[in-house]
Scaffold this motif. Structure first.
Motif, PDB file in Angstrom:
ATOM      1  N   ASN A 140       0.829  -1.215   0.000  1.00 26.82           N
ATOM      2  CA  ASN A 140       0.000   0.000   0.000  1.00 26.82           C
ATOM      3  C   ASN A 140       0.861   1.261   0.000  1.00 26.82           C
ATOM      4  N   LYS A 141       1.956   1.215   0.739  1.00 32.04           N
ATOM      5  CA  LYS A 141       2.835   2.385   0.816  1.00 32.04           C
ATOM      6  C   LYS A 141       3.517   2.631  -0.527  1.00 32.04           C
ATOM      7  N   THR A 142       4.136   1.582  -1.095  1.00 31.65           N
ATOM      8  CA  THR A 142       4.895   1.781  -2.338  1.00 31.65           C
ATOM      9  C   THR A 142       3.958   2.133  -3.505  1.00 31.65           C
ATOM     10  N   LYS A 143       2.739   1.565  -3.475  1.00 31.38           N
ATOM     11  CA  LYS A 143       1.751   1.872  -4.525  1.00 31.38           C
ATOM     12  C   LYS A 143       1.482   3.377  -4.569  1.00 31.38           C
ATOM     13  N   LYS A 144       1.355   3.969  -3.416  1.00 31.35           N
ATOM     14  CA  LYS A 144       1.052   5.407  -3.325  1.00 31.35           C
ATOM     15  C   LYS A 144       2.205   6.236  -3.890  1.00 31.35           C
ATOM     16  N   PHE A 145       3.426   5.830  -3.572  1.00 35.44           N
ATOM     17  CA  PHE A 145       4.596   6.544  -4.106  1.00 35.44           C
ATOM     18  C   PHE A 145       4.579   6.500  -5.631  1.00 35.44           C
ATOM     19  N   GLU A 146       4.307   5.305  -6.176  1.00 36.19           N
ATOM     20  CA  GLU A 146       4.303   5.152  -7.631  1.00 36.19           C
ATOM     21  C   GLU A 146       3.208   6.008  -8.241  1.00 36.19           C
ATOM     22  N   ALA A 147       2.023   6.008  -7.629  1.00 35.21           N
ATOM     23  CA  ALA A 147       0.889   6.777  -8.173  1.00 35.21           C
ATOM     24  C   ALA A 147       1.213   8.277  -8.237  1.00 35.21           C
ATOM     25  N   LEU A 148       2.077   8.724  -7.349  1.00 41.61           N
ATOM     26  CA  LEU A 148       2.415  10.155  -7.319  1.00 41.61           C
ATOM     27  C   LEU A 148       3.666  10.467  -8.146  1.00 41.61           C
ATOM     28  N   GLY A 149       4.162   9.472  -8.858  1.00 43.88           N
ATOM     29  CA  GLY A 149       5.348   9.681  -9.699  1.00 43.88           C
ATOM     30  C   GLY A 149       6.629   9.786  -8.886  1.00 43.88           C
ATOM     31  N   LEU A 150       6.635   9.215  -7.692  1.00 46.40           N
ATOM     32  CA  LEU A 150       7.836   9.233  -6.860  1.00 46.40           C
ATOM     33  C   LEU A 150       8.576   7.907  -7.019  1.00 46.40           C
ATOM     34  N   LYS A 151       9.823   7.912  -6.590  1.00 46.42           N
ATOM     35  CA  LYS A 151      10.623   6.705  -6.765  1.00 46.42           C
ATOM     36  C   LYS A 151      10.490   5.803  -5.535  1.00 46.42           C
ATOM     37  N   THR A 152      10.351   4.532  -5.801  1.00 41.86           N
ATOM     38  CA  THR A 152      10.349   3.604  -4.668  1.00 41.86           C
ATOM     39  C   THR A 152      10.946   2.262  -5.080  1.00 41.86           C
ATOM     40  N   ASP A 153      11.878   1.775  -4.296  1.00 43.88           N
ATOM     41  CA  ASP A 153      12.468   0.458  -4.545  1.00 43.88           C
ATOM     42  C   ASP A 153      12.196  -0.415  -3.333  1.00 43.88           C
ATOM     43  N   LEU A 154      11.758  -1.631  -3.610  1.00 44.97           N
ATOM     44  CA  LEU A 154      11.475  -2.568  -2.523  1.00 44.97           C
ATOM     45  C   LEU A 154      12.634  -3.564  -2.390  1.00 44.97           C
ATOM     46  N   PHE A 155      13.184  -3.659  -1.202  1.00 43.81           N
ATOM     47  CA  PHE A 155      14.257  -4.618  -0.941  1.00 43.81           C
ATOM     48  C   PHE A 155      13.676  -5.757  -0.116  1.00 43.81           C
ATOM     49  N   ARG A 156      13.480  -6.888  -0.789  1.00 40.69           N
ATOM     50  CA  ARG A 156      12.909  -8.069  -0.130  1.00 40.69           C
ATOM     51  C   ARG A 156      14.022  -8.962   0.377  1.00 40.69           C
ATOM     52  N   LEU A 157      13.952  -9.301   1.639  1.00 42.26           N
ATOM     53  CA  LEU A 157      15.017 -10.122   2.215  1.00 42.26           C
ATOM     54  C   LEU A 157      14.421 -11.369   2.857  1.00 42.26           C
ATOM     55  N   ASN A 158      15.196 -12.447   2.805  1.00 43.80           N
ATOM     56  CA  ASN A 158      14.718 -13.695   3.404  1.00 43.80           C
ATOM     57  C   ASN A 158      14.608 -13.573   4.917  1.00 43.80           C
ATOM     58  N   GLU A 159      13.660 -14.313   5.455  1.00 45.11           N
ATOM     59  CA  GLU A 159      13.406 -14.360   6.902  1.00 45.11           C
ATOM     60  C   GLU A 159      14.695 -14.639   7.696  1.00 45.11           C
ATOM     61  N   ASP A 160      15.585 -15.467   7.097  1.00 47.77           N
ATOM     62  CA  ASP A 160      16.779 -15.889   7.852  1.00 47.77           C
ATOM     63  C   ASP A 160      17.998 -14.996   7.616  1.00 47.77           C
ATOM     64  N   ILE A 161      17.782 -13.824   7.042  1.00 48.89           N
ATOM     65  CA  ILE A 161      18.919 -12.910   6.831  1.00 48.89           C
ATOM     66  C   ILE A 161      19.529 -12.549   8.198  1.00 48.89           C
ATOM     67  N   SER A 162      20.852 -12.416   8.223  1.00 45.65           N
ATOM     68  CA  SER A 162      21.484 -12.091   9.522  1.00 45.65           C
ATOM     69  C   SER A 162      21.362 -10.591   9.795  1.00 45.65           C
ATOM     70  N   GLU A 163      21.475 -10.257  11.069  1.00 47.23           N
ATOM     71  CA  GLU A 163      21.415  -8.842  11.474  1.00 47.23           C
ATOM     72  C   GLU A 163      22.535  -8.056  10.778  1.00 47.23           C
ATOM     73  N   LYS A 164      23.696  -8.693  10.677  1.00 50.72           N
ATOM     74  CA  LYS A 164      24.867  -8.047  10.066  1.00 50.72           C
ATOM     75  C   LYS A 164      24.566  -7.702   8.600  1.00 50.72           C
ATOM     76  N   GLU A 165      23.964  -8.653   7.885  1.00 49.57           N
ATOM     77  CA  GLU A 165      23.646  -8.410   6.460  1.00 49.57           C
ATOM     78  C   GLU A 165      22.629  -7.279   6.313  1.00 49.57           C
ATOM     79  N   LEU A 166      21.639  -7.269   7.212  1.00 50.42           N
ATOM     80  CA  LEU A 166      20.618  -6.223   7.155  1.00 50.42           C
ATOM     81  C   LEU A 166      21.253  -4.850   7.442  1.00 50.42           C
ATOM     82  N   LEU A 167      22.132  -4.811   8.437  1.00 50.12           N
ATOM     83  CA  LEU A 167      22.805  -3.546   8.780  1.00 50.12           C
ATOM     84  C   LEU A 167      23.678  -3.071   7.620  1.00 50.12           C
ATOM     85  N   SER A 168      24.247  -4.026   6.913  1.00 54.50           N
ATOM     86  CA  SER A 168      25.105  -3.649   5.785  1.00 54.50           C
ATOM     87  C   SER A 168      24.251  -3.065   4.646  1.00 54.50           C
ATOM     88  N   LEU A 169      23.034  -3.618   4.464  1.00 55.43           N
ATOM     89  CA  LEU A 169      22.130  -3.032   3.451  1.00 55.43           C
ATOM     90  C   LEU A 169      21.745  -1.598   3.855  1.00 55.43           C
TER      91      LEU A 169
END
Ligand code: NDP
Length: 289
Positions: free
Chosen positions: A52-81
């Motif tokens: 719902n959030k990203t849809k609204k950004f797109e509708a307004l011509g704004l940029k939005t990128d979704l970063f999907r991560l696996n449930e088992d991603i480590s905290e370190k990897e998430l912090l690095s992203l």
């Protein structure tokens, strides 16, 4: 007394149209406000919120990128992203959808977001700025509630605002906003699970904020005639064999007693998304100025 319904859909439309000129101005300067949305795992509710959030950004011509991560991603990897997103100039805002999996320290992750990209307003630096009356990014839900009040010409000046719930994302920030001289100038009482005799306080409210996360908890016995009620709750319940969303207020019970009421759904909820957009636009503007 007729209870007027404070539509978050109507208020959010007004906000979106006020953003059009600001977005055009930014684009004329070569800036398209951009949001990086981070979603970890497959929580169905989180999926819907992020969509719902990203849809609204797109509708307004704004940029939005979704970063999907696996449930088992480590905290370190998430912090690095997060670190990479912090230094990526095309993103003016970073949203990490909560809840995160249990093995990840949410506070650590939220605190890693650059305060100038913290469009959710959860970083201690932004919370601190709000508490000293110099807000930068205000958490989206309370900011949206203040917008609803303004849109429907409900003034807080000199009123008694009673807030039920003291979370860092809703109850506490709305109590600060309502008390700030320039924004609310109300007298505020903040109630929580340790409050003795909740009704004693809630019955004094000119404006009552229900943000406790308990389905239909507040009924007619908690309010005085003429109160304005902001129902923040989003609770999924089973009723008559059907699944439905209800607020923290028993809406039927307060109709005819309250002077105004935000409905659930279509009350505070749409404003939360609208304010995420507004905060991202604001972030891009702060960069420009
Ligand atoms: P939290 O669970 O983080 O906080 C709830 C607060 O209510 C706590 O401070 C708790 O007290 C207090 N509380 C709980 N039960 C009682 C009680 N019986 N009497 C008095 N106080 C009580 O919830 P959130 O703030 O995150 O969310 C609140 C509600 O708002 C939820 O329904 C949530 O789904 C909804 N929500 C809606 C949003 C929207 O966009 N419309 C956005 C965010 C949330 P204590 O501190 O002592 O535990």
């Amino acid at each position: 007394m007729e209870t007027s319904i404070l539509s978050g859909i109507e208020a959010s439309k007004a906000l979106y149209s006020s953003l059009e000129g600001r977005i055009t101005h930014l684009k004329n300067h070569g800036i398209t406000p951009g949001l990086a949305a981070v979603l970890v795992g497959n929580n169905p509710a989180s999926e819907i919120y992020v969509k719902n959030k990203t849809k609204k950004f797109e509708a307004l011509g704004l940029k939005t990128d979704l970063f999907r991560l696996n449930e088992d991603i480590s905290e370190k990897e998430l912090l690095s992203l997060i670190e990479k997103l912090n230094s990526n100039v095309k993103f003016h805002g970073i949203l990490v959808q909560l809840p995160l999996p249990k093995h990840i320290d949410s506070e650590k992750v939220l605190n890693a977001i650059l305060p100038t990209k913290d469009v959710d307003g959860f970083h201690p630096e932004n919370a601190g700025l709000l508490s000293i009356g110099k807000p930068r990014f205000i958490p989206c839900t309370p900011k949206g509630m203040m917008f609803i009040l303004k849109h429907f010409n409900i003034h807080l000046n000199g009123k008694h605002v009673v807030v039920i719930g003291r979370s860092n994302i809703v109850g506490r920030p709305i109590s600060i906003l309502a008390s700030l001289k320039e924004l609310g100038n109300a007298t505020v009482t903040l109630c929580h699970s340790g409050t003795k005799d909740l009704k004693y306080f809630s019955k004094q409210a000119d404006v009552l904020v229900a943000a406790l996360g308990s389905p239909e908890f507040v009924d007619a016995s908690y309010i005085k005639e003429g109160v304005c009620i902001l129902d923040v709750g989003i609770n999924r319940i089973e009723k008559d064999g059907m699944s439905k969303i209800v607020g923290d207020v028993n809406q039927e019970s307060v109709l005819g007693i309250a002077s105004s009421l935000t409905p659930v759904p279509k009350g505070v909820g749409p404003m939360t998304i609208a304010m995420l957009v507004e905060n991202t636009v604001l972030s891009a503007e702060l960069l420009l100025n």
